[in-house]
Motif scaffolding. Sequence first.
Motif, PDB file in Angstrom:
ATOM      1  N   LYS A  60      11.380   9.527  26.655  1.00  0.00           N
ATOM      2  CA  LYS A  60      10.383   9.032  25.703  1.00  0.00           C
ATOM      3  C   LYS A  60      10.815   9.378  24.285  1.00  0.00           C
ATOM      4  CE  LYS A  60       6.504   7.150  24.584  1.00  0.00           C
ATOM      5  NZ  LYS A  60       7.073   6.854  23.262  1.00  0.00           N
ATOM      6  N   GLU A  61      10.884   8.384  23.422  1.00  0.00           N
ATOM      7  CA  GLU A  61      11.375   8.582  22.068  1.00  0.00           C
ATOM      8  C   GLU A  61      10.419   9.457  21.248  1.00  0.00           C
ATOM      9  OE1 GLU A  61      12.069   4.752  20.398  1.00  0.00           O
ATOM     10  OE2 GLU A  61      13.532   4.174  21.925  1.00  0.00           O
ATOM     11  N   THR A  62      10.985  10.108  20.234  1.00  0.00           N
ATOM     12  CA  THR A  62      10.202  10.957  19.334  1.00  0.00           C
ATOM     13  C   THR A  62      10.307  10.432  17.908  1.00  0.00           C
ATOM     14  OG1 THR A  62      12.101  12.445  19.086  1.00  0.00           O
ATOM     15  CG2 THR A  62      10.479  13.005  20.766  1.00  0.00           C
ATOM     16  N   ASN A  63       9.386  10.874  17.060  1.00  0.00           N
ATOM     17  CA  ASN A  63       9.299  10.368  15.689  1.00  0.00           C
ATOM     18  C   ASN A  63      10.468  10.778  14.809  1.00  0.00           C
ATOM     19  OD1 ASN A  63       6.739   9.385  16.424  1.00  0.00           O
ATOM     20  ND2 ASN A  63       5.758  11.285  15.794  1.00  0.00           N
ATOM     21  N   ASP A  64      11.189  11.834  15.189  1.00  0.00           N
ATOM     22  CA  ASP A  64      12.291  12.319  14.357  1.00  0.00           C
ATOM     23  C   ASP A  64      13.629  11.692  14.730  1.00  0.00           C
ATOM     24  OD1 ASP A  64      12.362  13.567  16.801  1.00  0.00           O
ATOM     25  OD2 ASP A  64      13.005  15.509  16.022  1.00  0.00           O
ATOM     26  N   GLN A  65      13.613  10.686  15.579  1.00  0.00           N
ATOM     27  CA  GLN A  65      14.847  10.029  15.992  1.00  0.00           C
ATOM     28  C   GLN A  65      15.054   8.724  15.230  1.00  0.00           C
ATOM     29  OE1 GLN A  65      14.123   9.547  20.172  1.00  0.00           O
ATOM     30  NE2 GLN A  65      14.957  11.549  20.710  1.00  0.00           N
ATOM     31  N   MET A  66      16.317   8.398  14.991  1.00  0.00           N
ATOM     32  CA  MET A  66      16.704   7.079  14.501  1.00  0.00           C
ATOM     33  C   MET A  66      17.469   6.396  15.628  1.00  0.00           C
ATOM     34  SD  MET A  66      18.704   5.946  11.007  1.00  0.00           S
ATOM     35  CE  MET A  66      20.159   6.935  11.345  1.00  0.00           C
ATOM     36  N   VAL A  67      16.960   5.263  16.068  1.00  0.00           N
ATOM     37  CA  VAL A  67      17.525   4.560  17.219  1.00  0.00           C
ATOM     38  C   VAL A  67      18.339   3.378  16.725  1.00  0.00           C
ATOM     39  CG1 VAL A  67      17.020   3.382  19.385  1.00  0.00           C
ATOM     40  CG2 VAL A  67      15.554   5.260  18.625  1.00  0.00           C
TER      41      VAL A  67
END
Length: 662
Positions: free
Chosen positions: A565-572
């Motif tokens: 599950k992605e988090t807000n501090d990631q750049m995808v």
Amino acid sequence: MKARIDRGLRPHPRGASGPLTPYLLLLSLLFSFLLVGVSYAAEAKSPQKYPPFVPIDPLMPLSQVKPGMRGEARTVLRGTQIVSFPVEVLEVVPQIGVPRNLIMIRAVNSKTMTESGGVAAGMSGSPVYVNGKLIGAIGYGWNFSRHDMALVTPIEEMIAIWDNPERIPSFALAPTIPDKPIEEKSADKKTGVKSQDARPCTPPRSADAYAPTVTSGDRAGYLFVQGLSPRMAESMGTLFGRKVVPFAGGSTGSAKKVLYNAQLKPGSAVAVALAWGDVEVSALGTLTAVDRDGRFVAFAHPFADLGMTSAALLEGNVARVVPGLESPIKIGSTGNILGIVTQDRPQGIGGRLGTFAPAASCTIRFTDVDAGRSFKRSFQMVQDPFQLSKIASTAITGCIEDLWGRKGGGSAKITARFSGNPIVDKWDRTNVFVSEKDVTQEMMKEFTLLTQLFAVNQFQELRPFGIDVTVEMTQEPRVLYVEDVQVPKGPFHPGDTVSFDITLRPWRKAPFKRTYSLVIPQKVSGICELLVRGGGIAEENAEYMEAGWRSISSLPILLAELEAKETNDQMVLELRGQESLEAQIKKAKAAAPEDLMNDKLKSEQMVEKIKEGSMRVVRTNYYVDGLIHKLIKVEPKGSIGNEKPPVASDDLEEESPEDTER
């Protein structure tokens, strides 16, 4: 500015369905678990039979109680010393529901009543004697009325608490769900109803049975909440339907000890606690009666309608009784652990002295970046999956807000670690939350879902359950905006490495550029989409769940899905494309039906994409905000210009975000 910082106001919400879409996967997982069932250790599956509860004091049955009788009530008004005050029986009042009858009494004028201002909140459970025999305990009264009158729950009804089964969690590893499904019971030939294991139960009650019809208040309707911010304390009260009294009492401040051989007398001050330590959620009351085997009854009305529970019974110490217009109230503190509360029923609470249950633990390490201060708080919670899922998120959020000393906008970087058998290593999740309105409310959404998923998972109870939280908070909006993406002209072919420049800008700072690269998948033909976004923005839905192709079938798979599950501090960074129509038709003709189903879990899809190079996940120290699409044309291999562009370095400067990848 307003639309960019606050997630709820962003012009491009995280996910296609709105600002809460980052939590859709967690919600779908949670609801699927609740529909399937809960794995909770019930140590006794067959009907439980207890010996009769025989108080050490002689009893007077309700049939012998008559108006005009004089007696006494015993309680604690200061410290731990038990005192008595005279009472008179006024009437026996029948009820619909449970309890079936109540005894109306009046406290006779005395020095004790003058000092206390009348029958007070916290006196619930105070035993009442007539001619030296126990008739019941004070349980109910009326607010904004004469405080010398109260209602007594008869002792026969309180003893009936022990007609119910109890569930005491074990300190050992909880059993898993059996491999073989439970066999279906045969149907009764006459009624057609399938038989079930016989279990003692209480008869159905009407909705008003929990509060006798003649009452407008009770004498332990208050919840003492300590260690939380005021609004989270109020939220805790709302969860359990109780009014929170500020500054009414809490822990003595010292570490609580377990007393294995506690000796209590009827009238002693006790407290039932759902959380204790640096955070406390408890209610102060009075012990009514004790059996020779260590069982007890108290309160003379429910604490929070929990039914079977494993809350802690604590020592009570009364500071003073504060008179009031609405109702007098005992102000006090709690001490060491005396035993366990296993029953929370309409007639009162019951449990065992000298018997204990494992507790869930929580440790919070908090840093205020702006003030340069750090704190640590630890507390325990009742090891009950349903109560734990309610308490934990409110307690953690309230504790953090209390340590921060404010509410409102800001940024928070949080790492939450969950532990408990059978998880070998702690499972952790790091995320960054930013809001211009209320950052603690933003973080609470994820805390709530995670604690519910772990506490109420369908596979195995995690015991001993633990949560460790590390928090860094600042009033500054730590946001990193994705402003632009520059892609070379090409041409590009399947398998080529595409390098592109991304312009990033921290909040109110100068922008900077970084170069990244991705590999075009071999199967892609035609138009390919380059997507650069913050974690959770336009995140793909869990198709395997929505279409019913596959479900979460084990605890390791659940943990892998949560990890994906992605988090807000990631750049995808991702390249998306489709196979040519000719290739799709050829594949469909040669494939078996099951090969055409999109049943791969999100974690499996992510691993494949990262392995082939079509996806990168860059972790930063910021809340990444932004969503940019770019289209590139992919030509078949063998055409003119099949040259791979060079792969640029993505080393980051000191002032740029931390760059770590999965």
